[in-house]
Write a protein that holds these residues in place. Structure first.
Motif, PDB file in Angstrom:
ATOM      1  N   UNK A   1      79.490   6.774  65.580  1.00 24.74           N
ATOM      2  CA  UNK A   1      78.832   7.924  64.979  1.00 24.74           C
ATOM      3  C   UNK A   1      77.415   7.521  64.602  1.00 24.74           C
ATOM      4  N   UNK A   2      76.456   8.199  65.217  1.00 25.66           N
ATOM      5  CA  UNK A   2      75.052   7.921  64.941  1.00 25.66           C
ATOM      6  C   UNK A   2      74.493   9.001  64.020  1.00 25.66           C
ATOM      7  N   UNK A   3      73.806   8.548  62.993  1.00 27.40           N
ATOM      8  CA  UNK A   3      73.191   9.485  62.056  1.00 27.40           C
ATOM      9  C   UNK A   3      71.685   9.261  62.032  1.00 27.40           C
ATOM     10  N   UNK A   4      70.967  10.265  61.574  1.00 31.81           N
ATOM     11  CA  UNK A   4      69.518  10.116  61.460  1.00 31.81           C
ATOM     12  C   UNK A   4      69.214   8.972  60.490  1.00 31.81           C
ATOM     13  N   UNK A   5      68.254   8.150  60.847  1.00 33.45           N
ATOM     14  CA  UNK A   5      67.903   6.981  60.049  1.00 33.45           C
ATOM     15  C   UNK A   5      68.521   5.693  60.579  1.00 33.45           C
ATOM     16  N   UNK A   6      69.561   5.824  61.408  1.00 35.98           N
ATOM     17  CA  UNK A   6      70.165   4.637  62.020  1.00 35.98           C
ATOM     18  C   UNK A   6      69.199   4.062  63.056  1.00 35.98           C
ATOM     19  N   UNK A   7      69.364   2.791  63.354  1.00 40.93           N
ATOM     20  CA  UNK A   7      68.508   2.161  64.360  1.00 40.93           C
ATOM     21  C   UNK A   7      69.331   1.578  65.506  1.00 40.93           C
ATOM     22  N   UNK A   8      68.695   1.570  66.682  1.00 43.46           N
ATOM     23  CA  UNK A   8      69.277   0.952  67.868  1.00 43.46           C
ATOM     24  C   UNK A   8      68.418  -0.253  68.203  1.00 43.46           C
ATOM     25  N   UNK A   9      69.035  -1.413  68.381  1.00 42.96           N
ATOM     26  CA  UNK A   9      68.286  -2.591  68.799  1.00 42.96           C
ATOM     27  C   UNK A   9      68.738  -3.001  70.192  1.00 42.96           C
ATOM     28  N   UNK A  10      67.758  -3.023  71.103  1.00 42.25           N
ATOM     29  CA  UNK A  10      68.007  -3.425  72.487  1.00 42.25           C
ATOM     30  C   UNK A  10      67.539  -4.876  72.627  1.00 42.25           C
TER      31      UNK A  10
ATOM     32  N   UNK B   1      64.723   1.059  67.968  1.00 46.11           N
ATOM     33  CA  UNK B   1      64.458   2.499  67.944  1.00 46.11           C
ATOM     34  C   UNK B   1      65.099   3.077  66.690  1.00 46.11           C
ATOM     35  N   UNK B   2      64.307   3.783  65.904  1.00 43.15           N
ATOM     36  CA  UNK B   2      64.869   4.486  64.753  1.00 43.15           C
ATOM     37  C   UNK B   2      65.192   5.911  65.175  1.00 43.15           C
ATOM     38  N   UNK B   3      66.427   6.293  64.968  1.00 42.81           N
ATOM     39  CA  UNK B   3      66.870   7.637  65.346  1.00 42.81           C
ATOM     40  C   UNK B   3      66.454   8.614  64.249  1.00 42.81           C
ATOM     41  N   UNK B   4      65.292   9.199  64.458  1.00 42.15           N
ATOM     42  CA  UNK B   4      64.721  10.063  63.415  1.00 42.15           C
ATOM     43  C   UNK B   4      65.245  11.489  63.482  1.00 42.15           C
ATOM     44  N   UNK B   5      65.469  11.972  64.698  1.00 39.43           N
ATOM     45  CA  UNK B   5      65.867  13.375  64.862  1.00 39.43           C
ATOM     46  C   UNK B   5      67.321  13.503  65.286  1.00 39.43           C
TER      47      UNK B   5
ATOM     48  N   UNK C   1      74.263  10.639  70.743  1.00 37.45           N
ATOM     49  CA  UNK C   1      74.183  11.920  70.037  1.00 37.45           C
ATOM     50  C   UNK C   1      74.101  11.641  68.549  1.00 37.45           C
ATOM     51  N   UNK C   2      72.991  12.066  67.981  1.00 28.14           N
ATOM     52  CA  UNK C   2      72.720  11.794  66.573  1.00 28.14           C
ATOM     53  C   UNK C   2      73.054  13.025  65.743  1.00 28.14           C
ATOM     54  N   UNK C   3      73.900  12.828  64.774  1.00 26.51           N
ATOM     55  CA  UNK C   3      74.261  13.903  63.855  1.00 26.51           C
ATOM     56  C   UNK C   3      73.267  13.912  62.703  1.00 26.51           C
ATOM     57  N   UNK C   4      73.017  15.084  62.177  1.00 21.89           N
ATOM     58  CA  UNK C   4      72.173  15.181  60.989  1.00 21.89           C
ATOM     59  C   UNK C   4      72.869  14.457  59.849  1.00 21.89           C
ATOM     60  N   UNK C   5      72.105  13.730  59.072  1.00 24.41           N
ATOM     61  CA  UNK C   5      72.673  12.835  58.052  1.00 24.41           C
ATOM     62  C   UNK C   5      73.583  13.542  57.056  1.00 24.41           C
ATOM     63  N   UNK C   6      73.192  14.738  56.632  1.00 23.14           N
ATOM     64  CA  UNK C   6      73.952  15.426  55.590  1.00 23.14           C
ATOM     65  C   UNK C   6      75.071  16.293  56.162  1.00 23.14           C
ATOM     66  N   UNK C   7      74.943  16.664  57.430  1.00 29.73           N
ATOM     67  CA  UNK C   7      75.901  17.586  58.024  1.00 29.73           C
ATOM     68  C   UNK C   7      77.218  16.901  58.349  1.00 29.73           C
ATOM     69  N   UNK C   8      78.338  17.455  57.896  1.00 33.43           N
ATOM     70  CA  UNK C   8      79.625  16.854  58.240  1.00 33.43           C
ATOM     71  C   UNK C   8      80.107  17.238  59.630  1.00 33.43           C
ATOM     72  N   UNK C   9      79.556  18.301  60.197  1.00 34.44           N
ATOM     73  CA  UNK C   9      79.988  18.760  61.513  1.00 34.44           C
ATOM     74  C   UNK C   9      79.200  18.041  62.605  1.00 34.44           C
ATOM     75  N   UNK C  10      79.909  17.387  63.485  1.00 35.65           N
ATOM     76  CA  UNK C  10      79.260  16.670  64.581  1.00 35.65           C
ATOM     77  C   UNK C  10      79.185  17.568  65.808  1.00 35.65           C
ATOM     78  N   UNK C  11      78.020  17.613  66.444  1.00 37.12           N
ATOM     79  CA  UNK C  11      77.919  18.438  67.653  1.00 37.12           C
ATOM     80  C   UNK C  11      78.777  17.866  68.767  1.00 37.12           C
ATOM     81  N   UNK C  12      79.314  18.729  69.582  1.00 35.71           N
ATOM     82  CA  UNK C  12      80.213  18.291  70.645  1.00 35.71           C
ATOM     83  C   UNK C  12      79.450  17.442  71.657  1.00 35.71           C
TER      84      UNK C  12
END
Ligand code: CU
Length: 179
Positions: free
Chosen positions: A48-57, A93-97, A120-131
């Motif tokens: 589960x990816x949320x806004x503010x999380x980072x990806x390191x390659x 990469x910081x997942x901002x959006x 797929x990044x979910x909005x940080x506050x939203x509990x519903x994850x997009x399909x």
């Protein structure tokens, strides 16, 4: 005494965990890093990816690139319209959006050999994850949980609303009576 303080600390930790939801750093491909022949769809599934999380390659400097691209360019492995590109060897990469982010390697043949990642990044506050277009899990549990429909709260909300209406009506009557 010690027990009480540890309980208070535990509650504090619980509250801080719930309210702060600290950002997570994901190492893409884990120990495999960013390379050809790694299935990044499998790597990303279940996370589960949320806004503010980072990806390191992680990869050898100059041997690969990390290009953020559009959905169609991700599908066609085209990096000509890349939003960003890096070949430093460690790309964070910081997942901002919220939404789906697409990353490919621009080295010829690498993307078609699996160097493509969509998260797929979910909005940080939203509990519903997009399909997300994840592959259906083969593990189907036949024992379904009993649907717990608790109607508690609905009646109290209604009575509170009624009280508010009565109270407002009374206040209106009082105001009208005065003037
Ligand atoms: Cu590459």
């Amino acid at each position: 005494m010690a027990c009480q303080s540890s309980l208070a600390l535990g509650l504090l930790l619980l509250v801080s965990c719930v309210s702060w939801s600290s950002a997570t750093d994901y190492t893409v491909g884990d120990s495999s890093g960013w390379a050809t022949g790694v299935d990044y769809t499998t790597w990303a599934s279940g996370k589960t990816f949320n806004t503010g999380d980072t990806l390191t390659f992680n990869y050898g400097s100059g041997t690969h690139t990390v290009d953020e691209v559009s959905s169609s360019d991700y599908s066609s492995c085209s990096s000509s319209n890349a939003v960003s590109s890096d070949s430093s060897g460690t790309t964070t990469i910081t997942l901002k959006k919220a939404g789906t982010h697409y990353f490919i390697c621009s080295i010829s043949g690498h993307c078609s050999n699996g160097m493509k990642l969509s998260v797929t990044v979910a909005a940080a506050a939203s509990p519903s994850t997009p399909s997300s277009p994840t592959t259906p899990s083969p593990s189907t549990s036949p024992g379904t949980t009993t649907p717990s429909t608790t109607p508690s709260g609905s009646m109290s909300i209604g009575s509170v609303r009624d009280l508010a209406v009565i109270g407002l009506g009374g206040l209106m009557g009082f105001v009208l009576g005065v003037f």
